[in-house]
Write an enzyme that holds these catalytic residues in place. Structure first.
Site, PDB file in Angstrom:
ATOM      1  N   ARG A 108      36.287   1.255 -23.758  1.00 11.69           N
ATOM      2  CA  ARG A 108      35.693   2.254 -24.676  1.00 11.69           C
ATOM      3  C   ARG A 108      34.171   2.210 -24.732  1.00 11.69           C
ATOM      4  O   ARG A 108      33.555   2.698 -25.672  1.00 11.69           O
ATOM      5  CB  ARG A 108      36.283   2.125 -26.080  1.00 11.69           C
ATOM      6  N   LYS A 151      23.091  11.196 -18.403  1.00 10.30           N
ATOM      7  CA  LYS A 151      24.205  11.961 -17.818  1.00 10.30           C
ATOM      8  C   LYS A 151      24.888  11.054 -16.799  1.00 10.30           C
ATOM      9  O   LYS A 151      24.232  10.490 -15.927  1.00 10.30           O
ATOM     10  CB  LYS A 151      23.687  13.213 -17.101  1.00 10.30           C
ATOM     11  N   GLU A 182      12.626  17.093  -7.053  1.00 10.58           N
ATOM     12  CA  GLU A 182      12.787  16.982  -8.516  1.00 10.58           C
ATOM     13  C   GLU A 182      11.424  16.781  -9.180  1.00 10.58           C
ATOM     14  O   GLU A 182      11.188  17.253 -10.291  1.00 10.58           O
ATOM     15  CB  GLU A 182      13.725  15.820  -8.879  1.00 10.58           C
ATOM     16  N   LYS A 198      10.855  14.050 -18.898  1.00  6.84           N
ATOM     17  CA  LYS A 198      12.312  13.946 -19.078  1.00  6.84           C
ATOM     18  C   LYS A 198      12.630  13.305 -20.425  1.00  6.84           C
ATOM     19  O   LYS A 198      13.534  13.742 -21.135  1.00  6.84           O
ATOM     20  CB  LYS A 198      12.950  13.164 -17.935  1.00  6.84           C
ATOM     21  N   GLU A 252      22.285  18.756 -24.087  1.00  3.85           N
ATOM     22  CA  GLU A 252      22.088  20.047 -23.434  1.00  3.85           C
ATOM     23  C   GLU A 252      22.675  21.224 -24.211  1.00  3.85           C
ATOM     24  O   GLU A 252      23.443  22.017 -23.685  1.00  3.85           O
ATOM     25  CB  GLU A 252      22.648  20.001 -22.003  1.00  3.85           C
ATOM     26  N   ARG A 277      17.361  21.139 -22.794  1.00  5.88           N
ATOM     27  CA  ARG A 277      17.630  20.267 -21.647  1.00  5.88           C
ATOM     28  C   ARG A 277      18.041  21.057 -20.397  1.00  5.88           C
ATOM     29  O   ARG A 277      17.842  20.593 -19.277  1.00  5.88           O
ATOM     30  CB  ARG A 277      18.698  19.216 -22.007  1.00  5.88           C
ATOM     31  N   ASN A 294      17.616  21.843 -15.105  1.00  7.62           N
ATOM     32  CA  ASN A 294      18.498  22.289 -14.025  1.00  7.62           C
ATOM     33  C   ASN A 294      17.915  23.440 -13.214  1.00  7.62           C
ATOM     34  O   ASN A 294      18.647  24.139 -12.511  1.00  7.62           O
ATOM     35  CB  ASN A 294      19.848  22.722 -14.611  1.00  7.62           C
ATOM     36  N   HIS A 303      19.268  24.203  -9.765  1.00  5.51           N
ATOM     37  CA  HIS A 303      20.504  23.450  -9.554  1.00  5.51           C
ATOM     38  C   HIS A 303      21.730  24.342  -9.419  1.00  5.51           C
ATOM     39  O   HIS A 303      22.673  23.998  -8.717  1.00  5.51           O
ATOM     40  CB  HIS A 303      20.722  22.443 -10.695  1.00  5.51           C
ATOM     41  N   HIS A 336      23.735  23.701  -6.298  1.00  3.83           N
ATOM     42  CA  HIS A 336      25.120  23.212  -6.291  1.00  3.83           C
ATOM     43  C   HIS A 336      26.006  24.131  -5.453  1.00  3.83           C
ATOM     44  O   HIS A 336      26.924  23.675  -4.774  1.00  3.83           O
ATOM     45  CB  HIS A 336      25.669  23.112  -7.715  1.00  3.83           C
ATOM     46  N   HIS A 360      21.031  16.355  -2.260  1.00  5.60           N
ATOM     47  CA  HIS A 360      20.932  17.060  -3.542  1.00  5.60           C
ATOM     48  C   HIS A 360      19.535  17.677  -3.729  1.00  5.60           C
ATOM     49  O   HIS A 360      19.402  18.866  -4.037  1.00  5.60           O
ATOM     50  CB  HIS A 360      21.247  16.066  -4.664  1.00  5.60           C
TER      51      HIS A 360
HETATM   52  P1  NAD Z   1      21.764   8.381  -3.345  1.00  5.17           P
HETATM   53  O1  NAD Z   1      22.119   7.612  -4.522  1.00  5.17           O
HETATM   54  O2  NAD Z   1      22.848   8.816  -2.428  1.00  5.17           O
HETATM   55  O3  NAD Z   1      20.674   7.570  -2.498  1.00  5.17           O
HETATM   56  C1  NAD Z   1      20.154   8.129  -1.331  1.00  5.17           C
HETATM   57  C2  NAD Z   1      20.310   7.200  -0.114  1.00  5.17           C
HETATM   58  O4  NAD Z   1      19.258   6.240  -0.157  1.00  5.17           O
HETATM   59  C3  NAD Z   1      21.602   6.441  -0.060  1.00  5.17           C
HETATM   60  O5  NAD Z   1      21.997   6.314   1.284  1.00  5.17           O
HETATM   61  C4  NAD Z   1      21.213   5.081  -0.618  1.00  5.17           C
HETATM   62  O6  NAD Z   1      22.056   4.041  -0.163  1.00  5.17           O
HETATM   63  C5  NAD Z   1      19.827   4.930  -0.050  1.00  5.17           C
HETATM   64  N1  NAD Z   1      18.914   4.082  -0.806  1.00  5.17           N
HETATM   65  C6  NAD Z   1      18.775   4.015  -2.148  1.00  5.17           C
HETATM   66  N2  NAD Z   1      17.740   3.252  -2.459  1.00  5.17           N
HETATM   67  C7  NAD Z   1      17.207   2.804  -1.310  1.00  5.17           C
HETATM   68  C8  NAD Z   1      16.098   1.999  -0.994  1.00  5.17           C
HETATM   69  N3  NAD Z   1      15.257   1.551  -1.945  1.00  5.17           N
HETATM   70  N4  NAD Z   1      15.841   1.730   0.308  1.00  5.17           N
HETATM   71  C9  NAD Z   1      16.632   2.262   1.277  1.00  5.17           C
HETATM   72  N5  NAD Z   1      17.677   3.048   1.050  1.00  5.17           N
HETATM   73  C10 NAD Z   1      17.967   3.332  -0.247  1.00  5.17           C
HETATM   74  O7  NAD Z   1      20.961   9.720  -3.735  1.00  5.17           O
HETATM   75  P2  NAD Z   1      19.911  10.071  -4.895  1.00  5.17           P
HETATM   76  O8  NAD Z   1      19.097  11.157  -4.344  1.00  5.17           O
HETATM   77  O9  NAD Z   1      19.263   8.869  -5.446  1.00  5.17           O
HETATM   78  O10 NAD Z   1      20.839  10.645  -6.049  1.00  5.17           O
HETATM   79  C11 NAD Z   1      21.593  11.818  -5.882  1.00  5.17           C
HETATM   80  C12 NAD Z   1      22.696  11.825  -6.900  1.00  5.17           C
HETATM   81  O11 NAD Z   1      22.125  11.806  -8.206  1.00  5.17           O
HETATM   82  C13 NAD Z   1      23.591  13.033  -6.826  1.00  5.17           C
HETATM   83  O12 NAD Z   1      24.920  12.622  -6.904  1.00  5.17           O
HETATM   84  C14 NAD Z   1      23.222  13.837  -8.066  1.00  5.17           C
HETATM   85  O13 NAD Z   1      24.290  14.593  -8.574  1.00  5.17           O
HETATM   86  C15 NAD Z   1      22.818  12.749  -9.009  1.00  5.17           C
HETATM   87  N6  NAD Z   1      21.894  13.179 -10.071  1.00  5.17           N
HETATM   88  C16 NAD Z   1      22.190  12.832 -11.339  1.00  5.17           C
HETATM   89  C17 NAD Z   1      21.324  13.176 -12.364  1.00  5.17           C
HETATM   90  C18 NAD Z   1      21.606  12.721 -13.761  1.00  5.17           C
HETATM   91  O14 NAD Z   1      20.915  13.168 -14.669  1.00  5.17           O
HETATM   92  N7  NAD Z   1      22.560  11.852 -13.972  1.00  5.17           N
HETATM   93  C19 NAD Z   1      20.156  13.889 -12.086  1.00  5.17           C
HETATM   94  C20 NAD Z   1      19.883  14.219 -10.762  1.00  5.17           C
HETATM   95  C21 NAD Z   1      20.763  13.864  -9.752  1.00  5.17           C
HETATM   96  N1  GLY Z   2      19.161  16.317 -14.197  1.00  2.00           N
HETATM   97  C1  GLY Z   2      19.440  17.152 -15.299  1.00  2.00           C
HETATM   98  C2  GLY Z   2      19.571  16.454 -16.588  1.00  2.00           C
HETATM   99  O1  GLY Z   2      19.442  15.254 -16.662  1.00  2.00           O
HETATM  100  O2  GLY Z   2      19.818  17.077 -17.587  1.00  2.00           O
END
Ligand code: NAD
Ligand code: GLY
Length: 362
Positions: free
Chosen positions: A120, A142, A184, A226, A236, A240, A244, A247, A251, A264
């Protein structure tokens, strides 16, 4: 080291940004009573950074377990989530333990979701290692995993106890991933801060290889924006949504082309161009401003053109699965002017016509 705060009353938490941070010490401050932690990472990041994080945590008296996931957006799914829960149970993690996400947005989103549901809800900490995770996904709470029918369709709002963004880790990040993070970064300029957009434009030739000082100041400004937005509208209900920008289109592109074809951030870059070109048709942005957005994205080696062969029907079909659909209408985040955005309902007829005339080729 820079310290910012996400202001959420009794759930407020710090974001630390800097070089060679003592992660163990900062995490101990955030989790004074925790004994056992499960560090979740992936097979690419763990060999680079797990050992030093583990040592730094052990120096602070934490008992450290690790769970190593497969690398990639396609593993942001229920099986990986279950792998984390299994590792937590095998490590004997109880409600007074914590999970730590060491990685990019994929690891961060899965770990946050696991922490929010394990027994939980237990404490968790974000240790982002990609630019995208530092400026966006690690802040704001998120969490998500993907469903075969849609990205991020399963998730929670669940805030971390702290965020430790050590920009040294970005030295090993592939250039394509740096670029995806810059999408971003540029977003923050368009949605909230015209002066920041200009700051980025002035440096556009060197943004892919910034100095540690510029990188720290970029990450700090994005996190400041942020944190402000999340503090005002955590779940949101209004403001907030501006985070996006691009996005909804992005998406759709990710879903149409298959998750992982476009990163992404790359899909968001194309989505922001679409949103800005739509804003141009509404008189909200000038031709020069839209050109400046496209040039900045291109200078960061980001795509700006819609995928060849993706037609307006494909966009509309996917956009109807978006979480921002209201009463059957897709709600879009669109610029009102440079540095300011808000949501607009646009009918399918109008958006379809715009996409056909201005975006979709081939
Ligand atoms: P990711 O987590 O896939 O990382 C990108 C690549 O870089 C991967 O292959 C990873 O293994 C590698 N990597 C990470 N750190 C490294 C480092 N320091 N050195 C070498 N390689 C490294 O991608 P991302 O762009 O970080 O994140 C994308 C994800 O985030 C998506 O799933 C998206 O939906 C999500 N997201 C979430 C939010 C949120 O608010 N929660 C906001 C934006 C995006
Ligand atoms: N990346 C969008 C949010 O965090 O709301």
């Amino acid at each position: 080291m820079e310290k910012l705060t996400v202001d959420l009353k009794d759930r407020s938490y710090p974001i630390y940004i800097g070089e060679k941070l003592n992660a163990g010490e900062l995490i101990r401050e955030a989790l004074p009573k925790v004994h056992t932690v499960l560090v979740v990472s992936n097979e690419t990041i763990a060999p680079l950074y797990l050992k030093s994080l583990q040592e730094s945590l052990e120096q602070q008296g934490f008992s450290v377990h690790a769970c190593i996931l497969k690398d990639g957006e396609k593993y942001k799914k229920v099986e990986s989530y279950m792998q984390v829960l299994t590792a937590a149970l095998e490590a004997g993690l109880s409600r007074d333990g914590a999970m730590l996400a060491l990685g990019g947005g994929v690891v961060g989103d899965i770990t946050g979701f696991a922490a929010s549901t394990y027994q939980r809800g237990i404490a968790f900490v974000q240790v982002p290692t990609t630019l995208l995770a530092m400026v966006d996904s690690s802040v704001g709470g998120k969490t998500a995993i993907n469903h075969d029918l849609g990205k991020n369709m399963i998730g929670t709002f669940y805030q971390p106890r702290c965020v430790v963004a050590d920009i040294d880790t970005l030295r090993t990040l592939p250039e394509r991933e740096v670029a995806a993070g810059l999408a971003e970064v540029i977003k923050y300029g368009i949605i909230y801060d015209r002066a920041f957009f200009e700051y980025l434009r002035e440096r556009q030739e060197s943004l892919l290889h910034p100095s540690p000082e510029v990188l720290t100041s970029i990450v700090r400004r994005c996190c400041e924006i942020k944190a402000l937005v999340v503090s005002e509208d955590e779940q949101e209900h209004g403001l907030r949504a501006i985070l996006n920008l691009g996005h909804t289109f992005g998406h759709a592109i990710e879903a149409e082309c298959g998750f992982g074809t476009y990163l992404h951030g790359e899909a968001v870059a194309i989505g922001m161009v679409i949103a800005c070109r739509y804003a141009l048709t509404q008189g909200a942005l000038s031709k020069d401003e839209v050109r400046a957005v496209e040039e900045l994205l291109k200078a960061c080696h980001l795509p700006v053109a819609s995928p060849a062969g993706m037609d307006s029907d494909a966009y509309l079909k996917h956009m109807h699965h978006d979480k921002k659909v209201r009463d059957g209408h897709v709600v879009y985040v669109l610029p009102e002017k440079m540095g300011q955005c808000r949501t607009f309902k646009v009918s399918d007829e109008e958006m379809g016509e715009f996409l056909k005339k201005n975006i979709c080729v081939g």
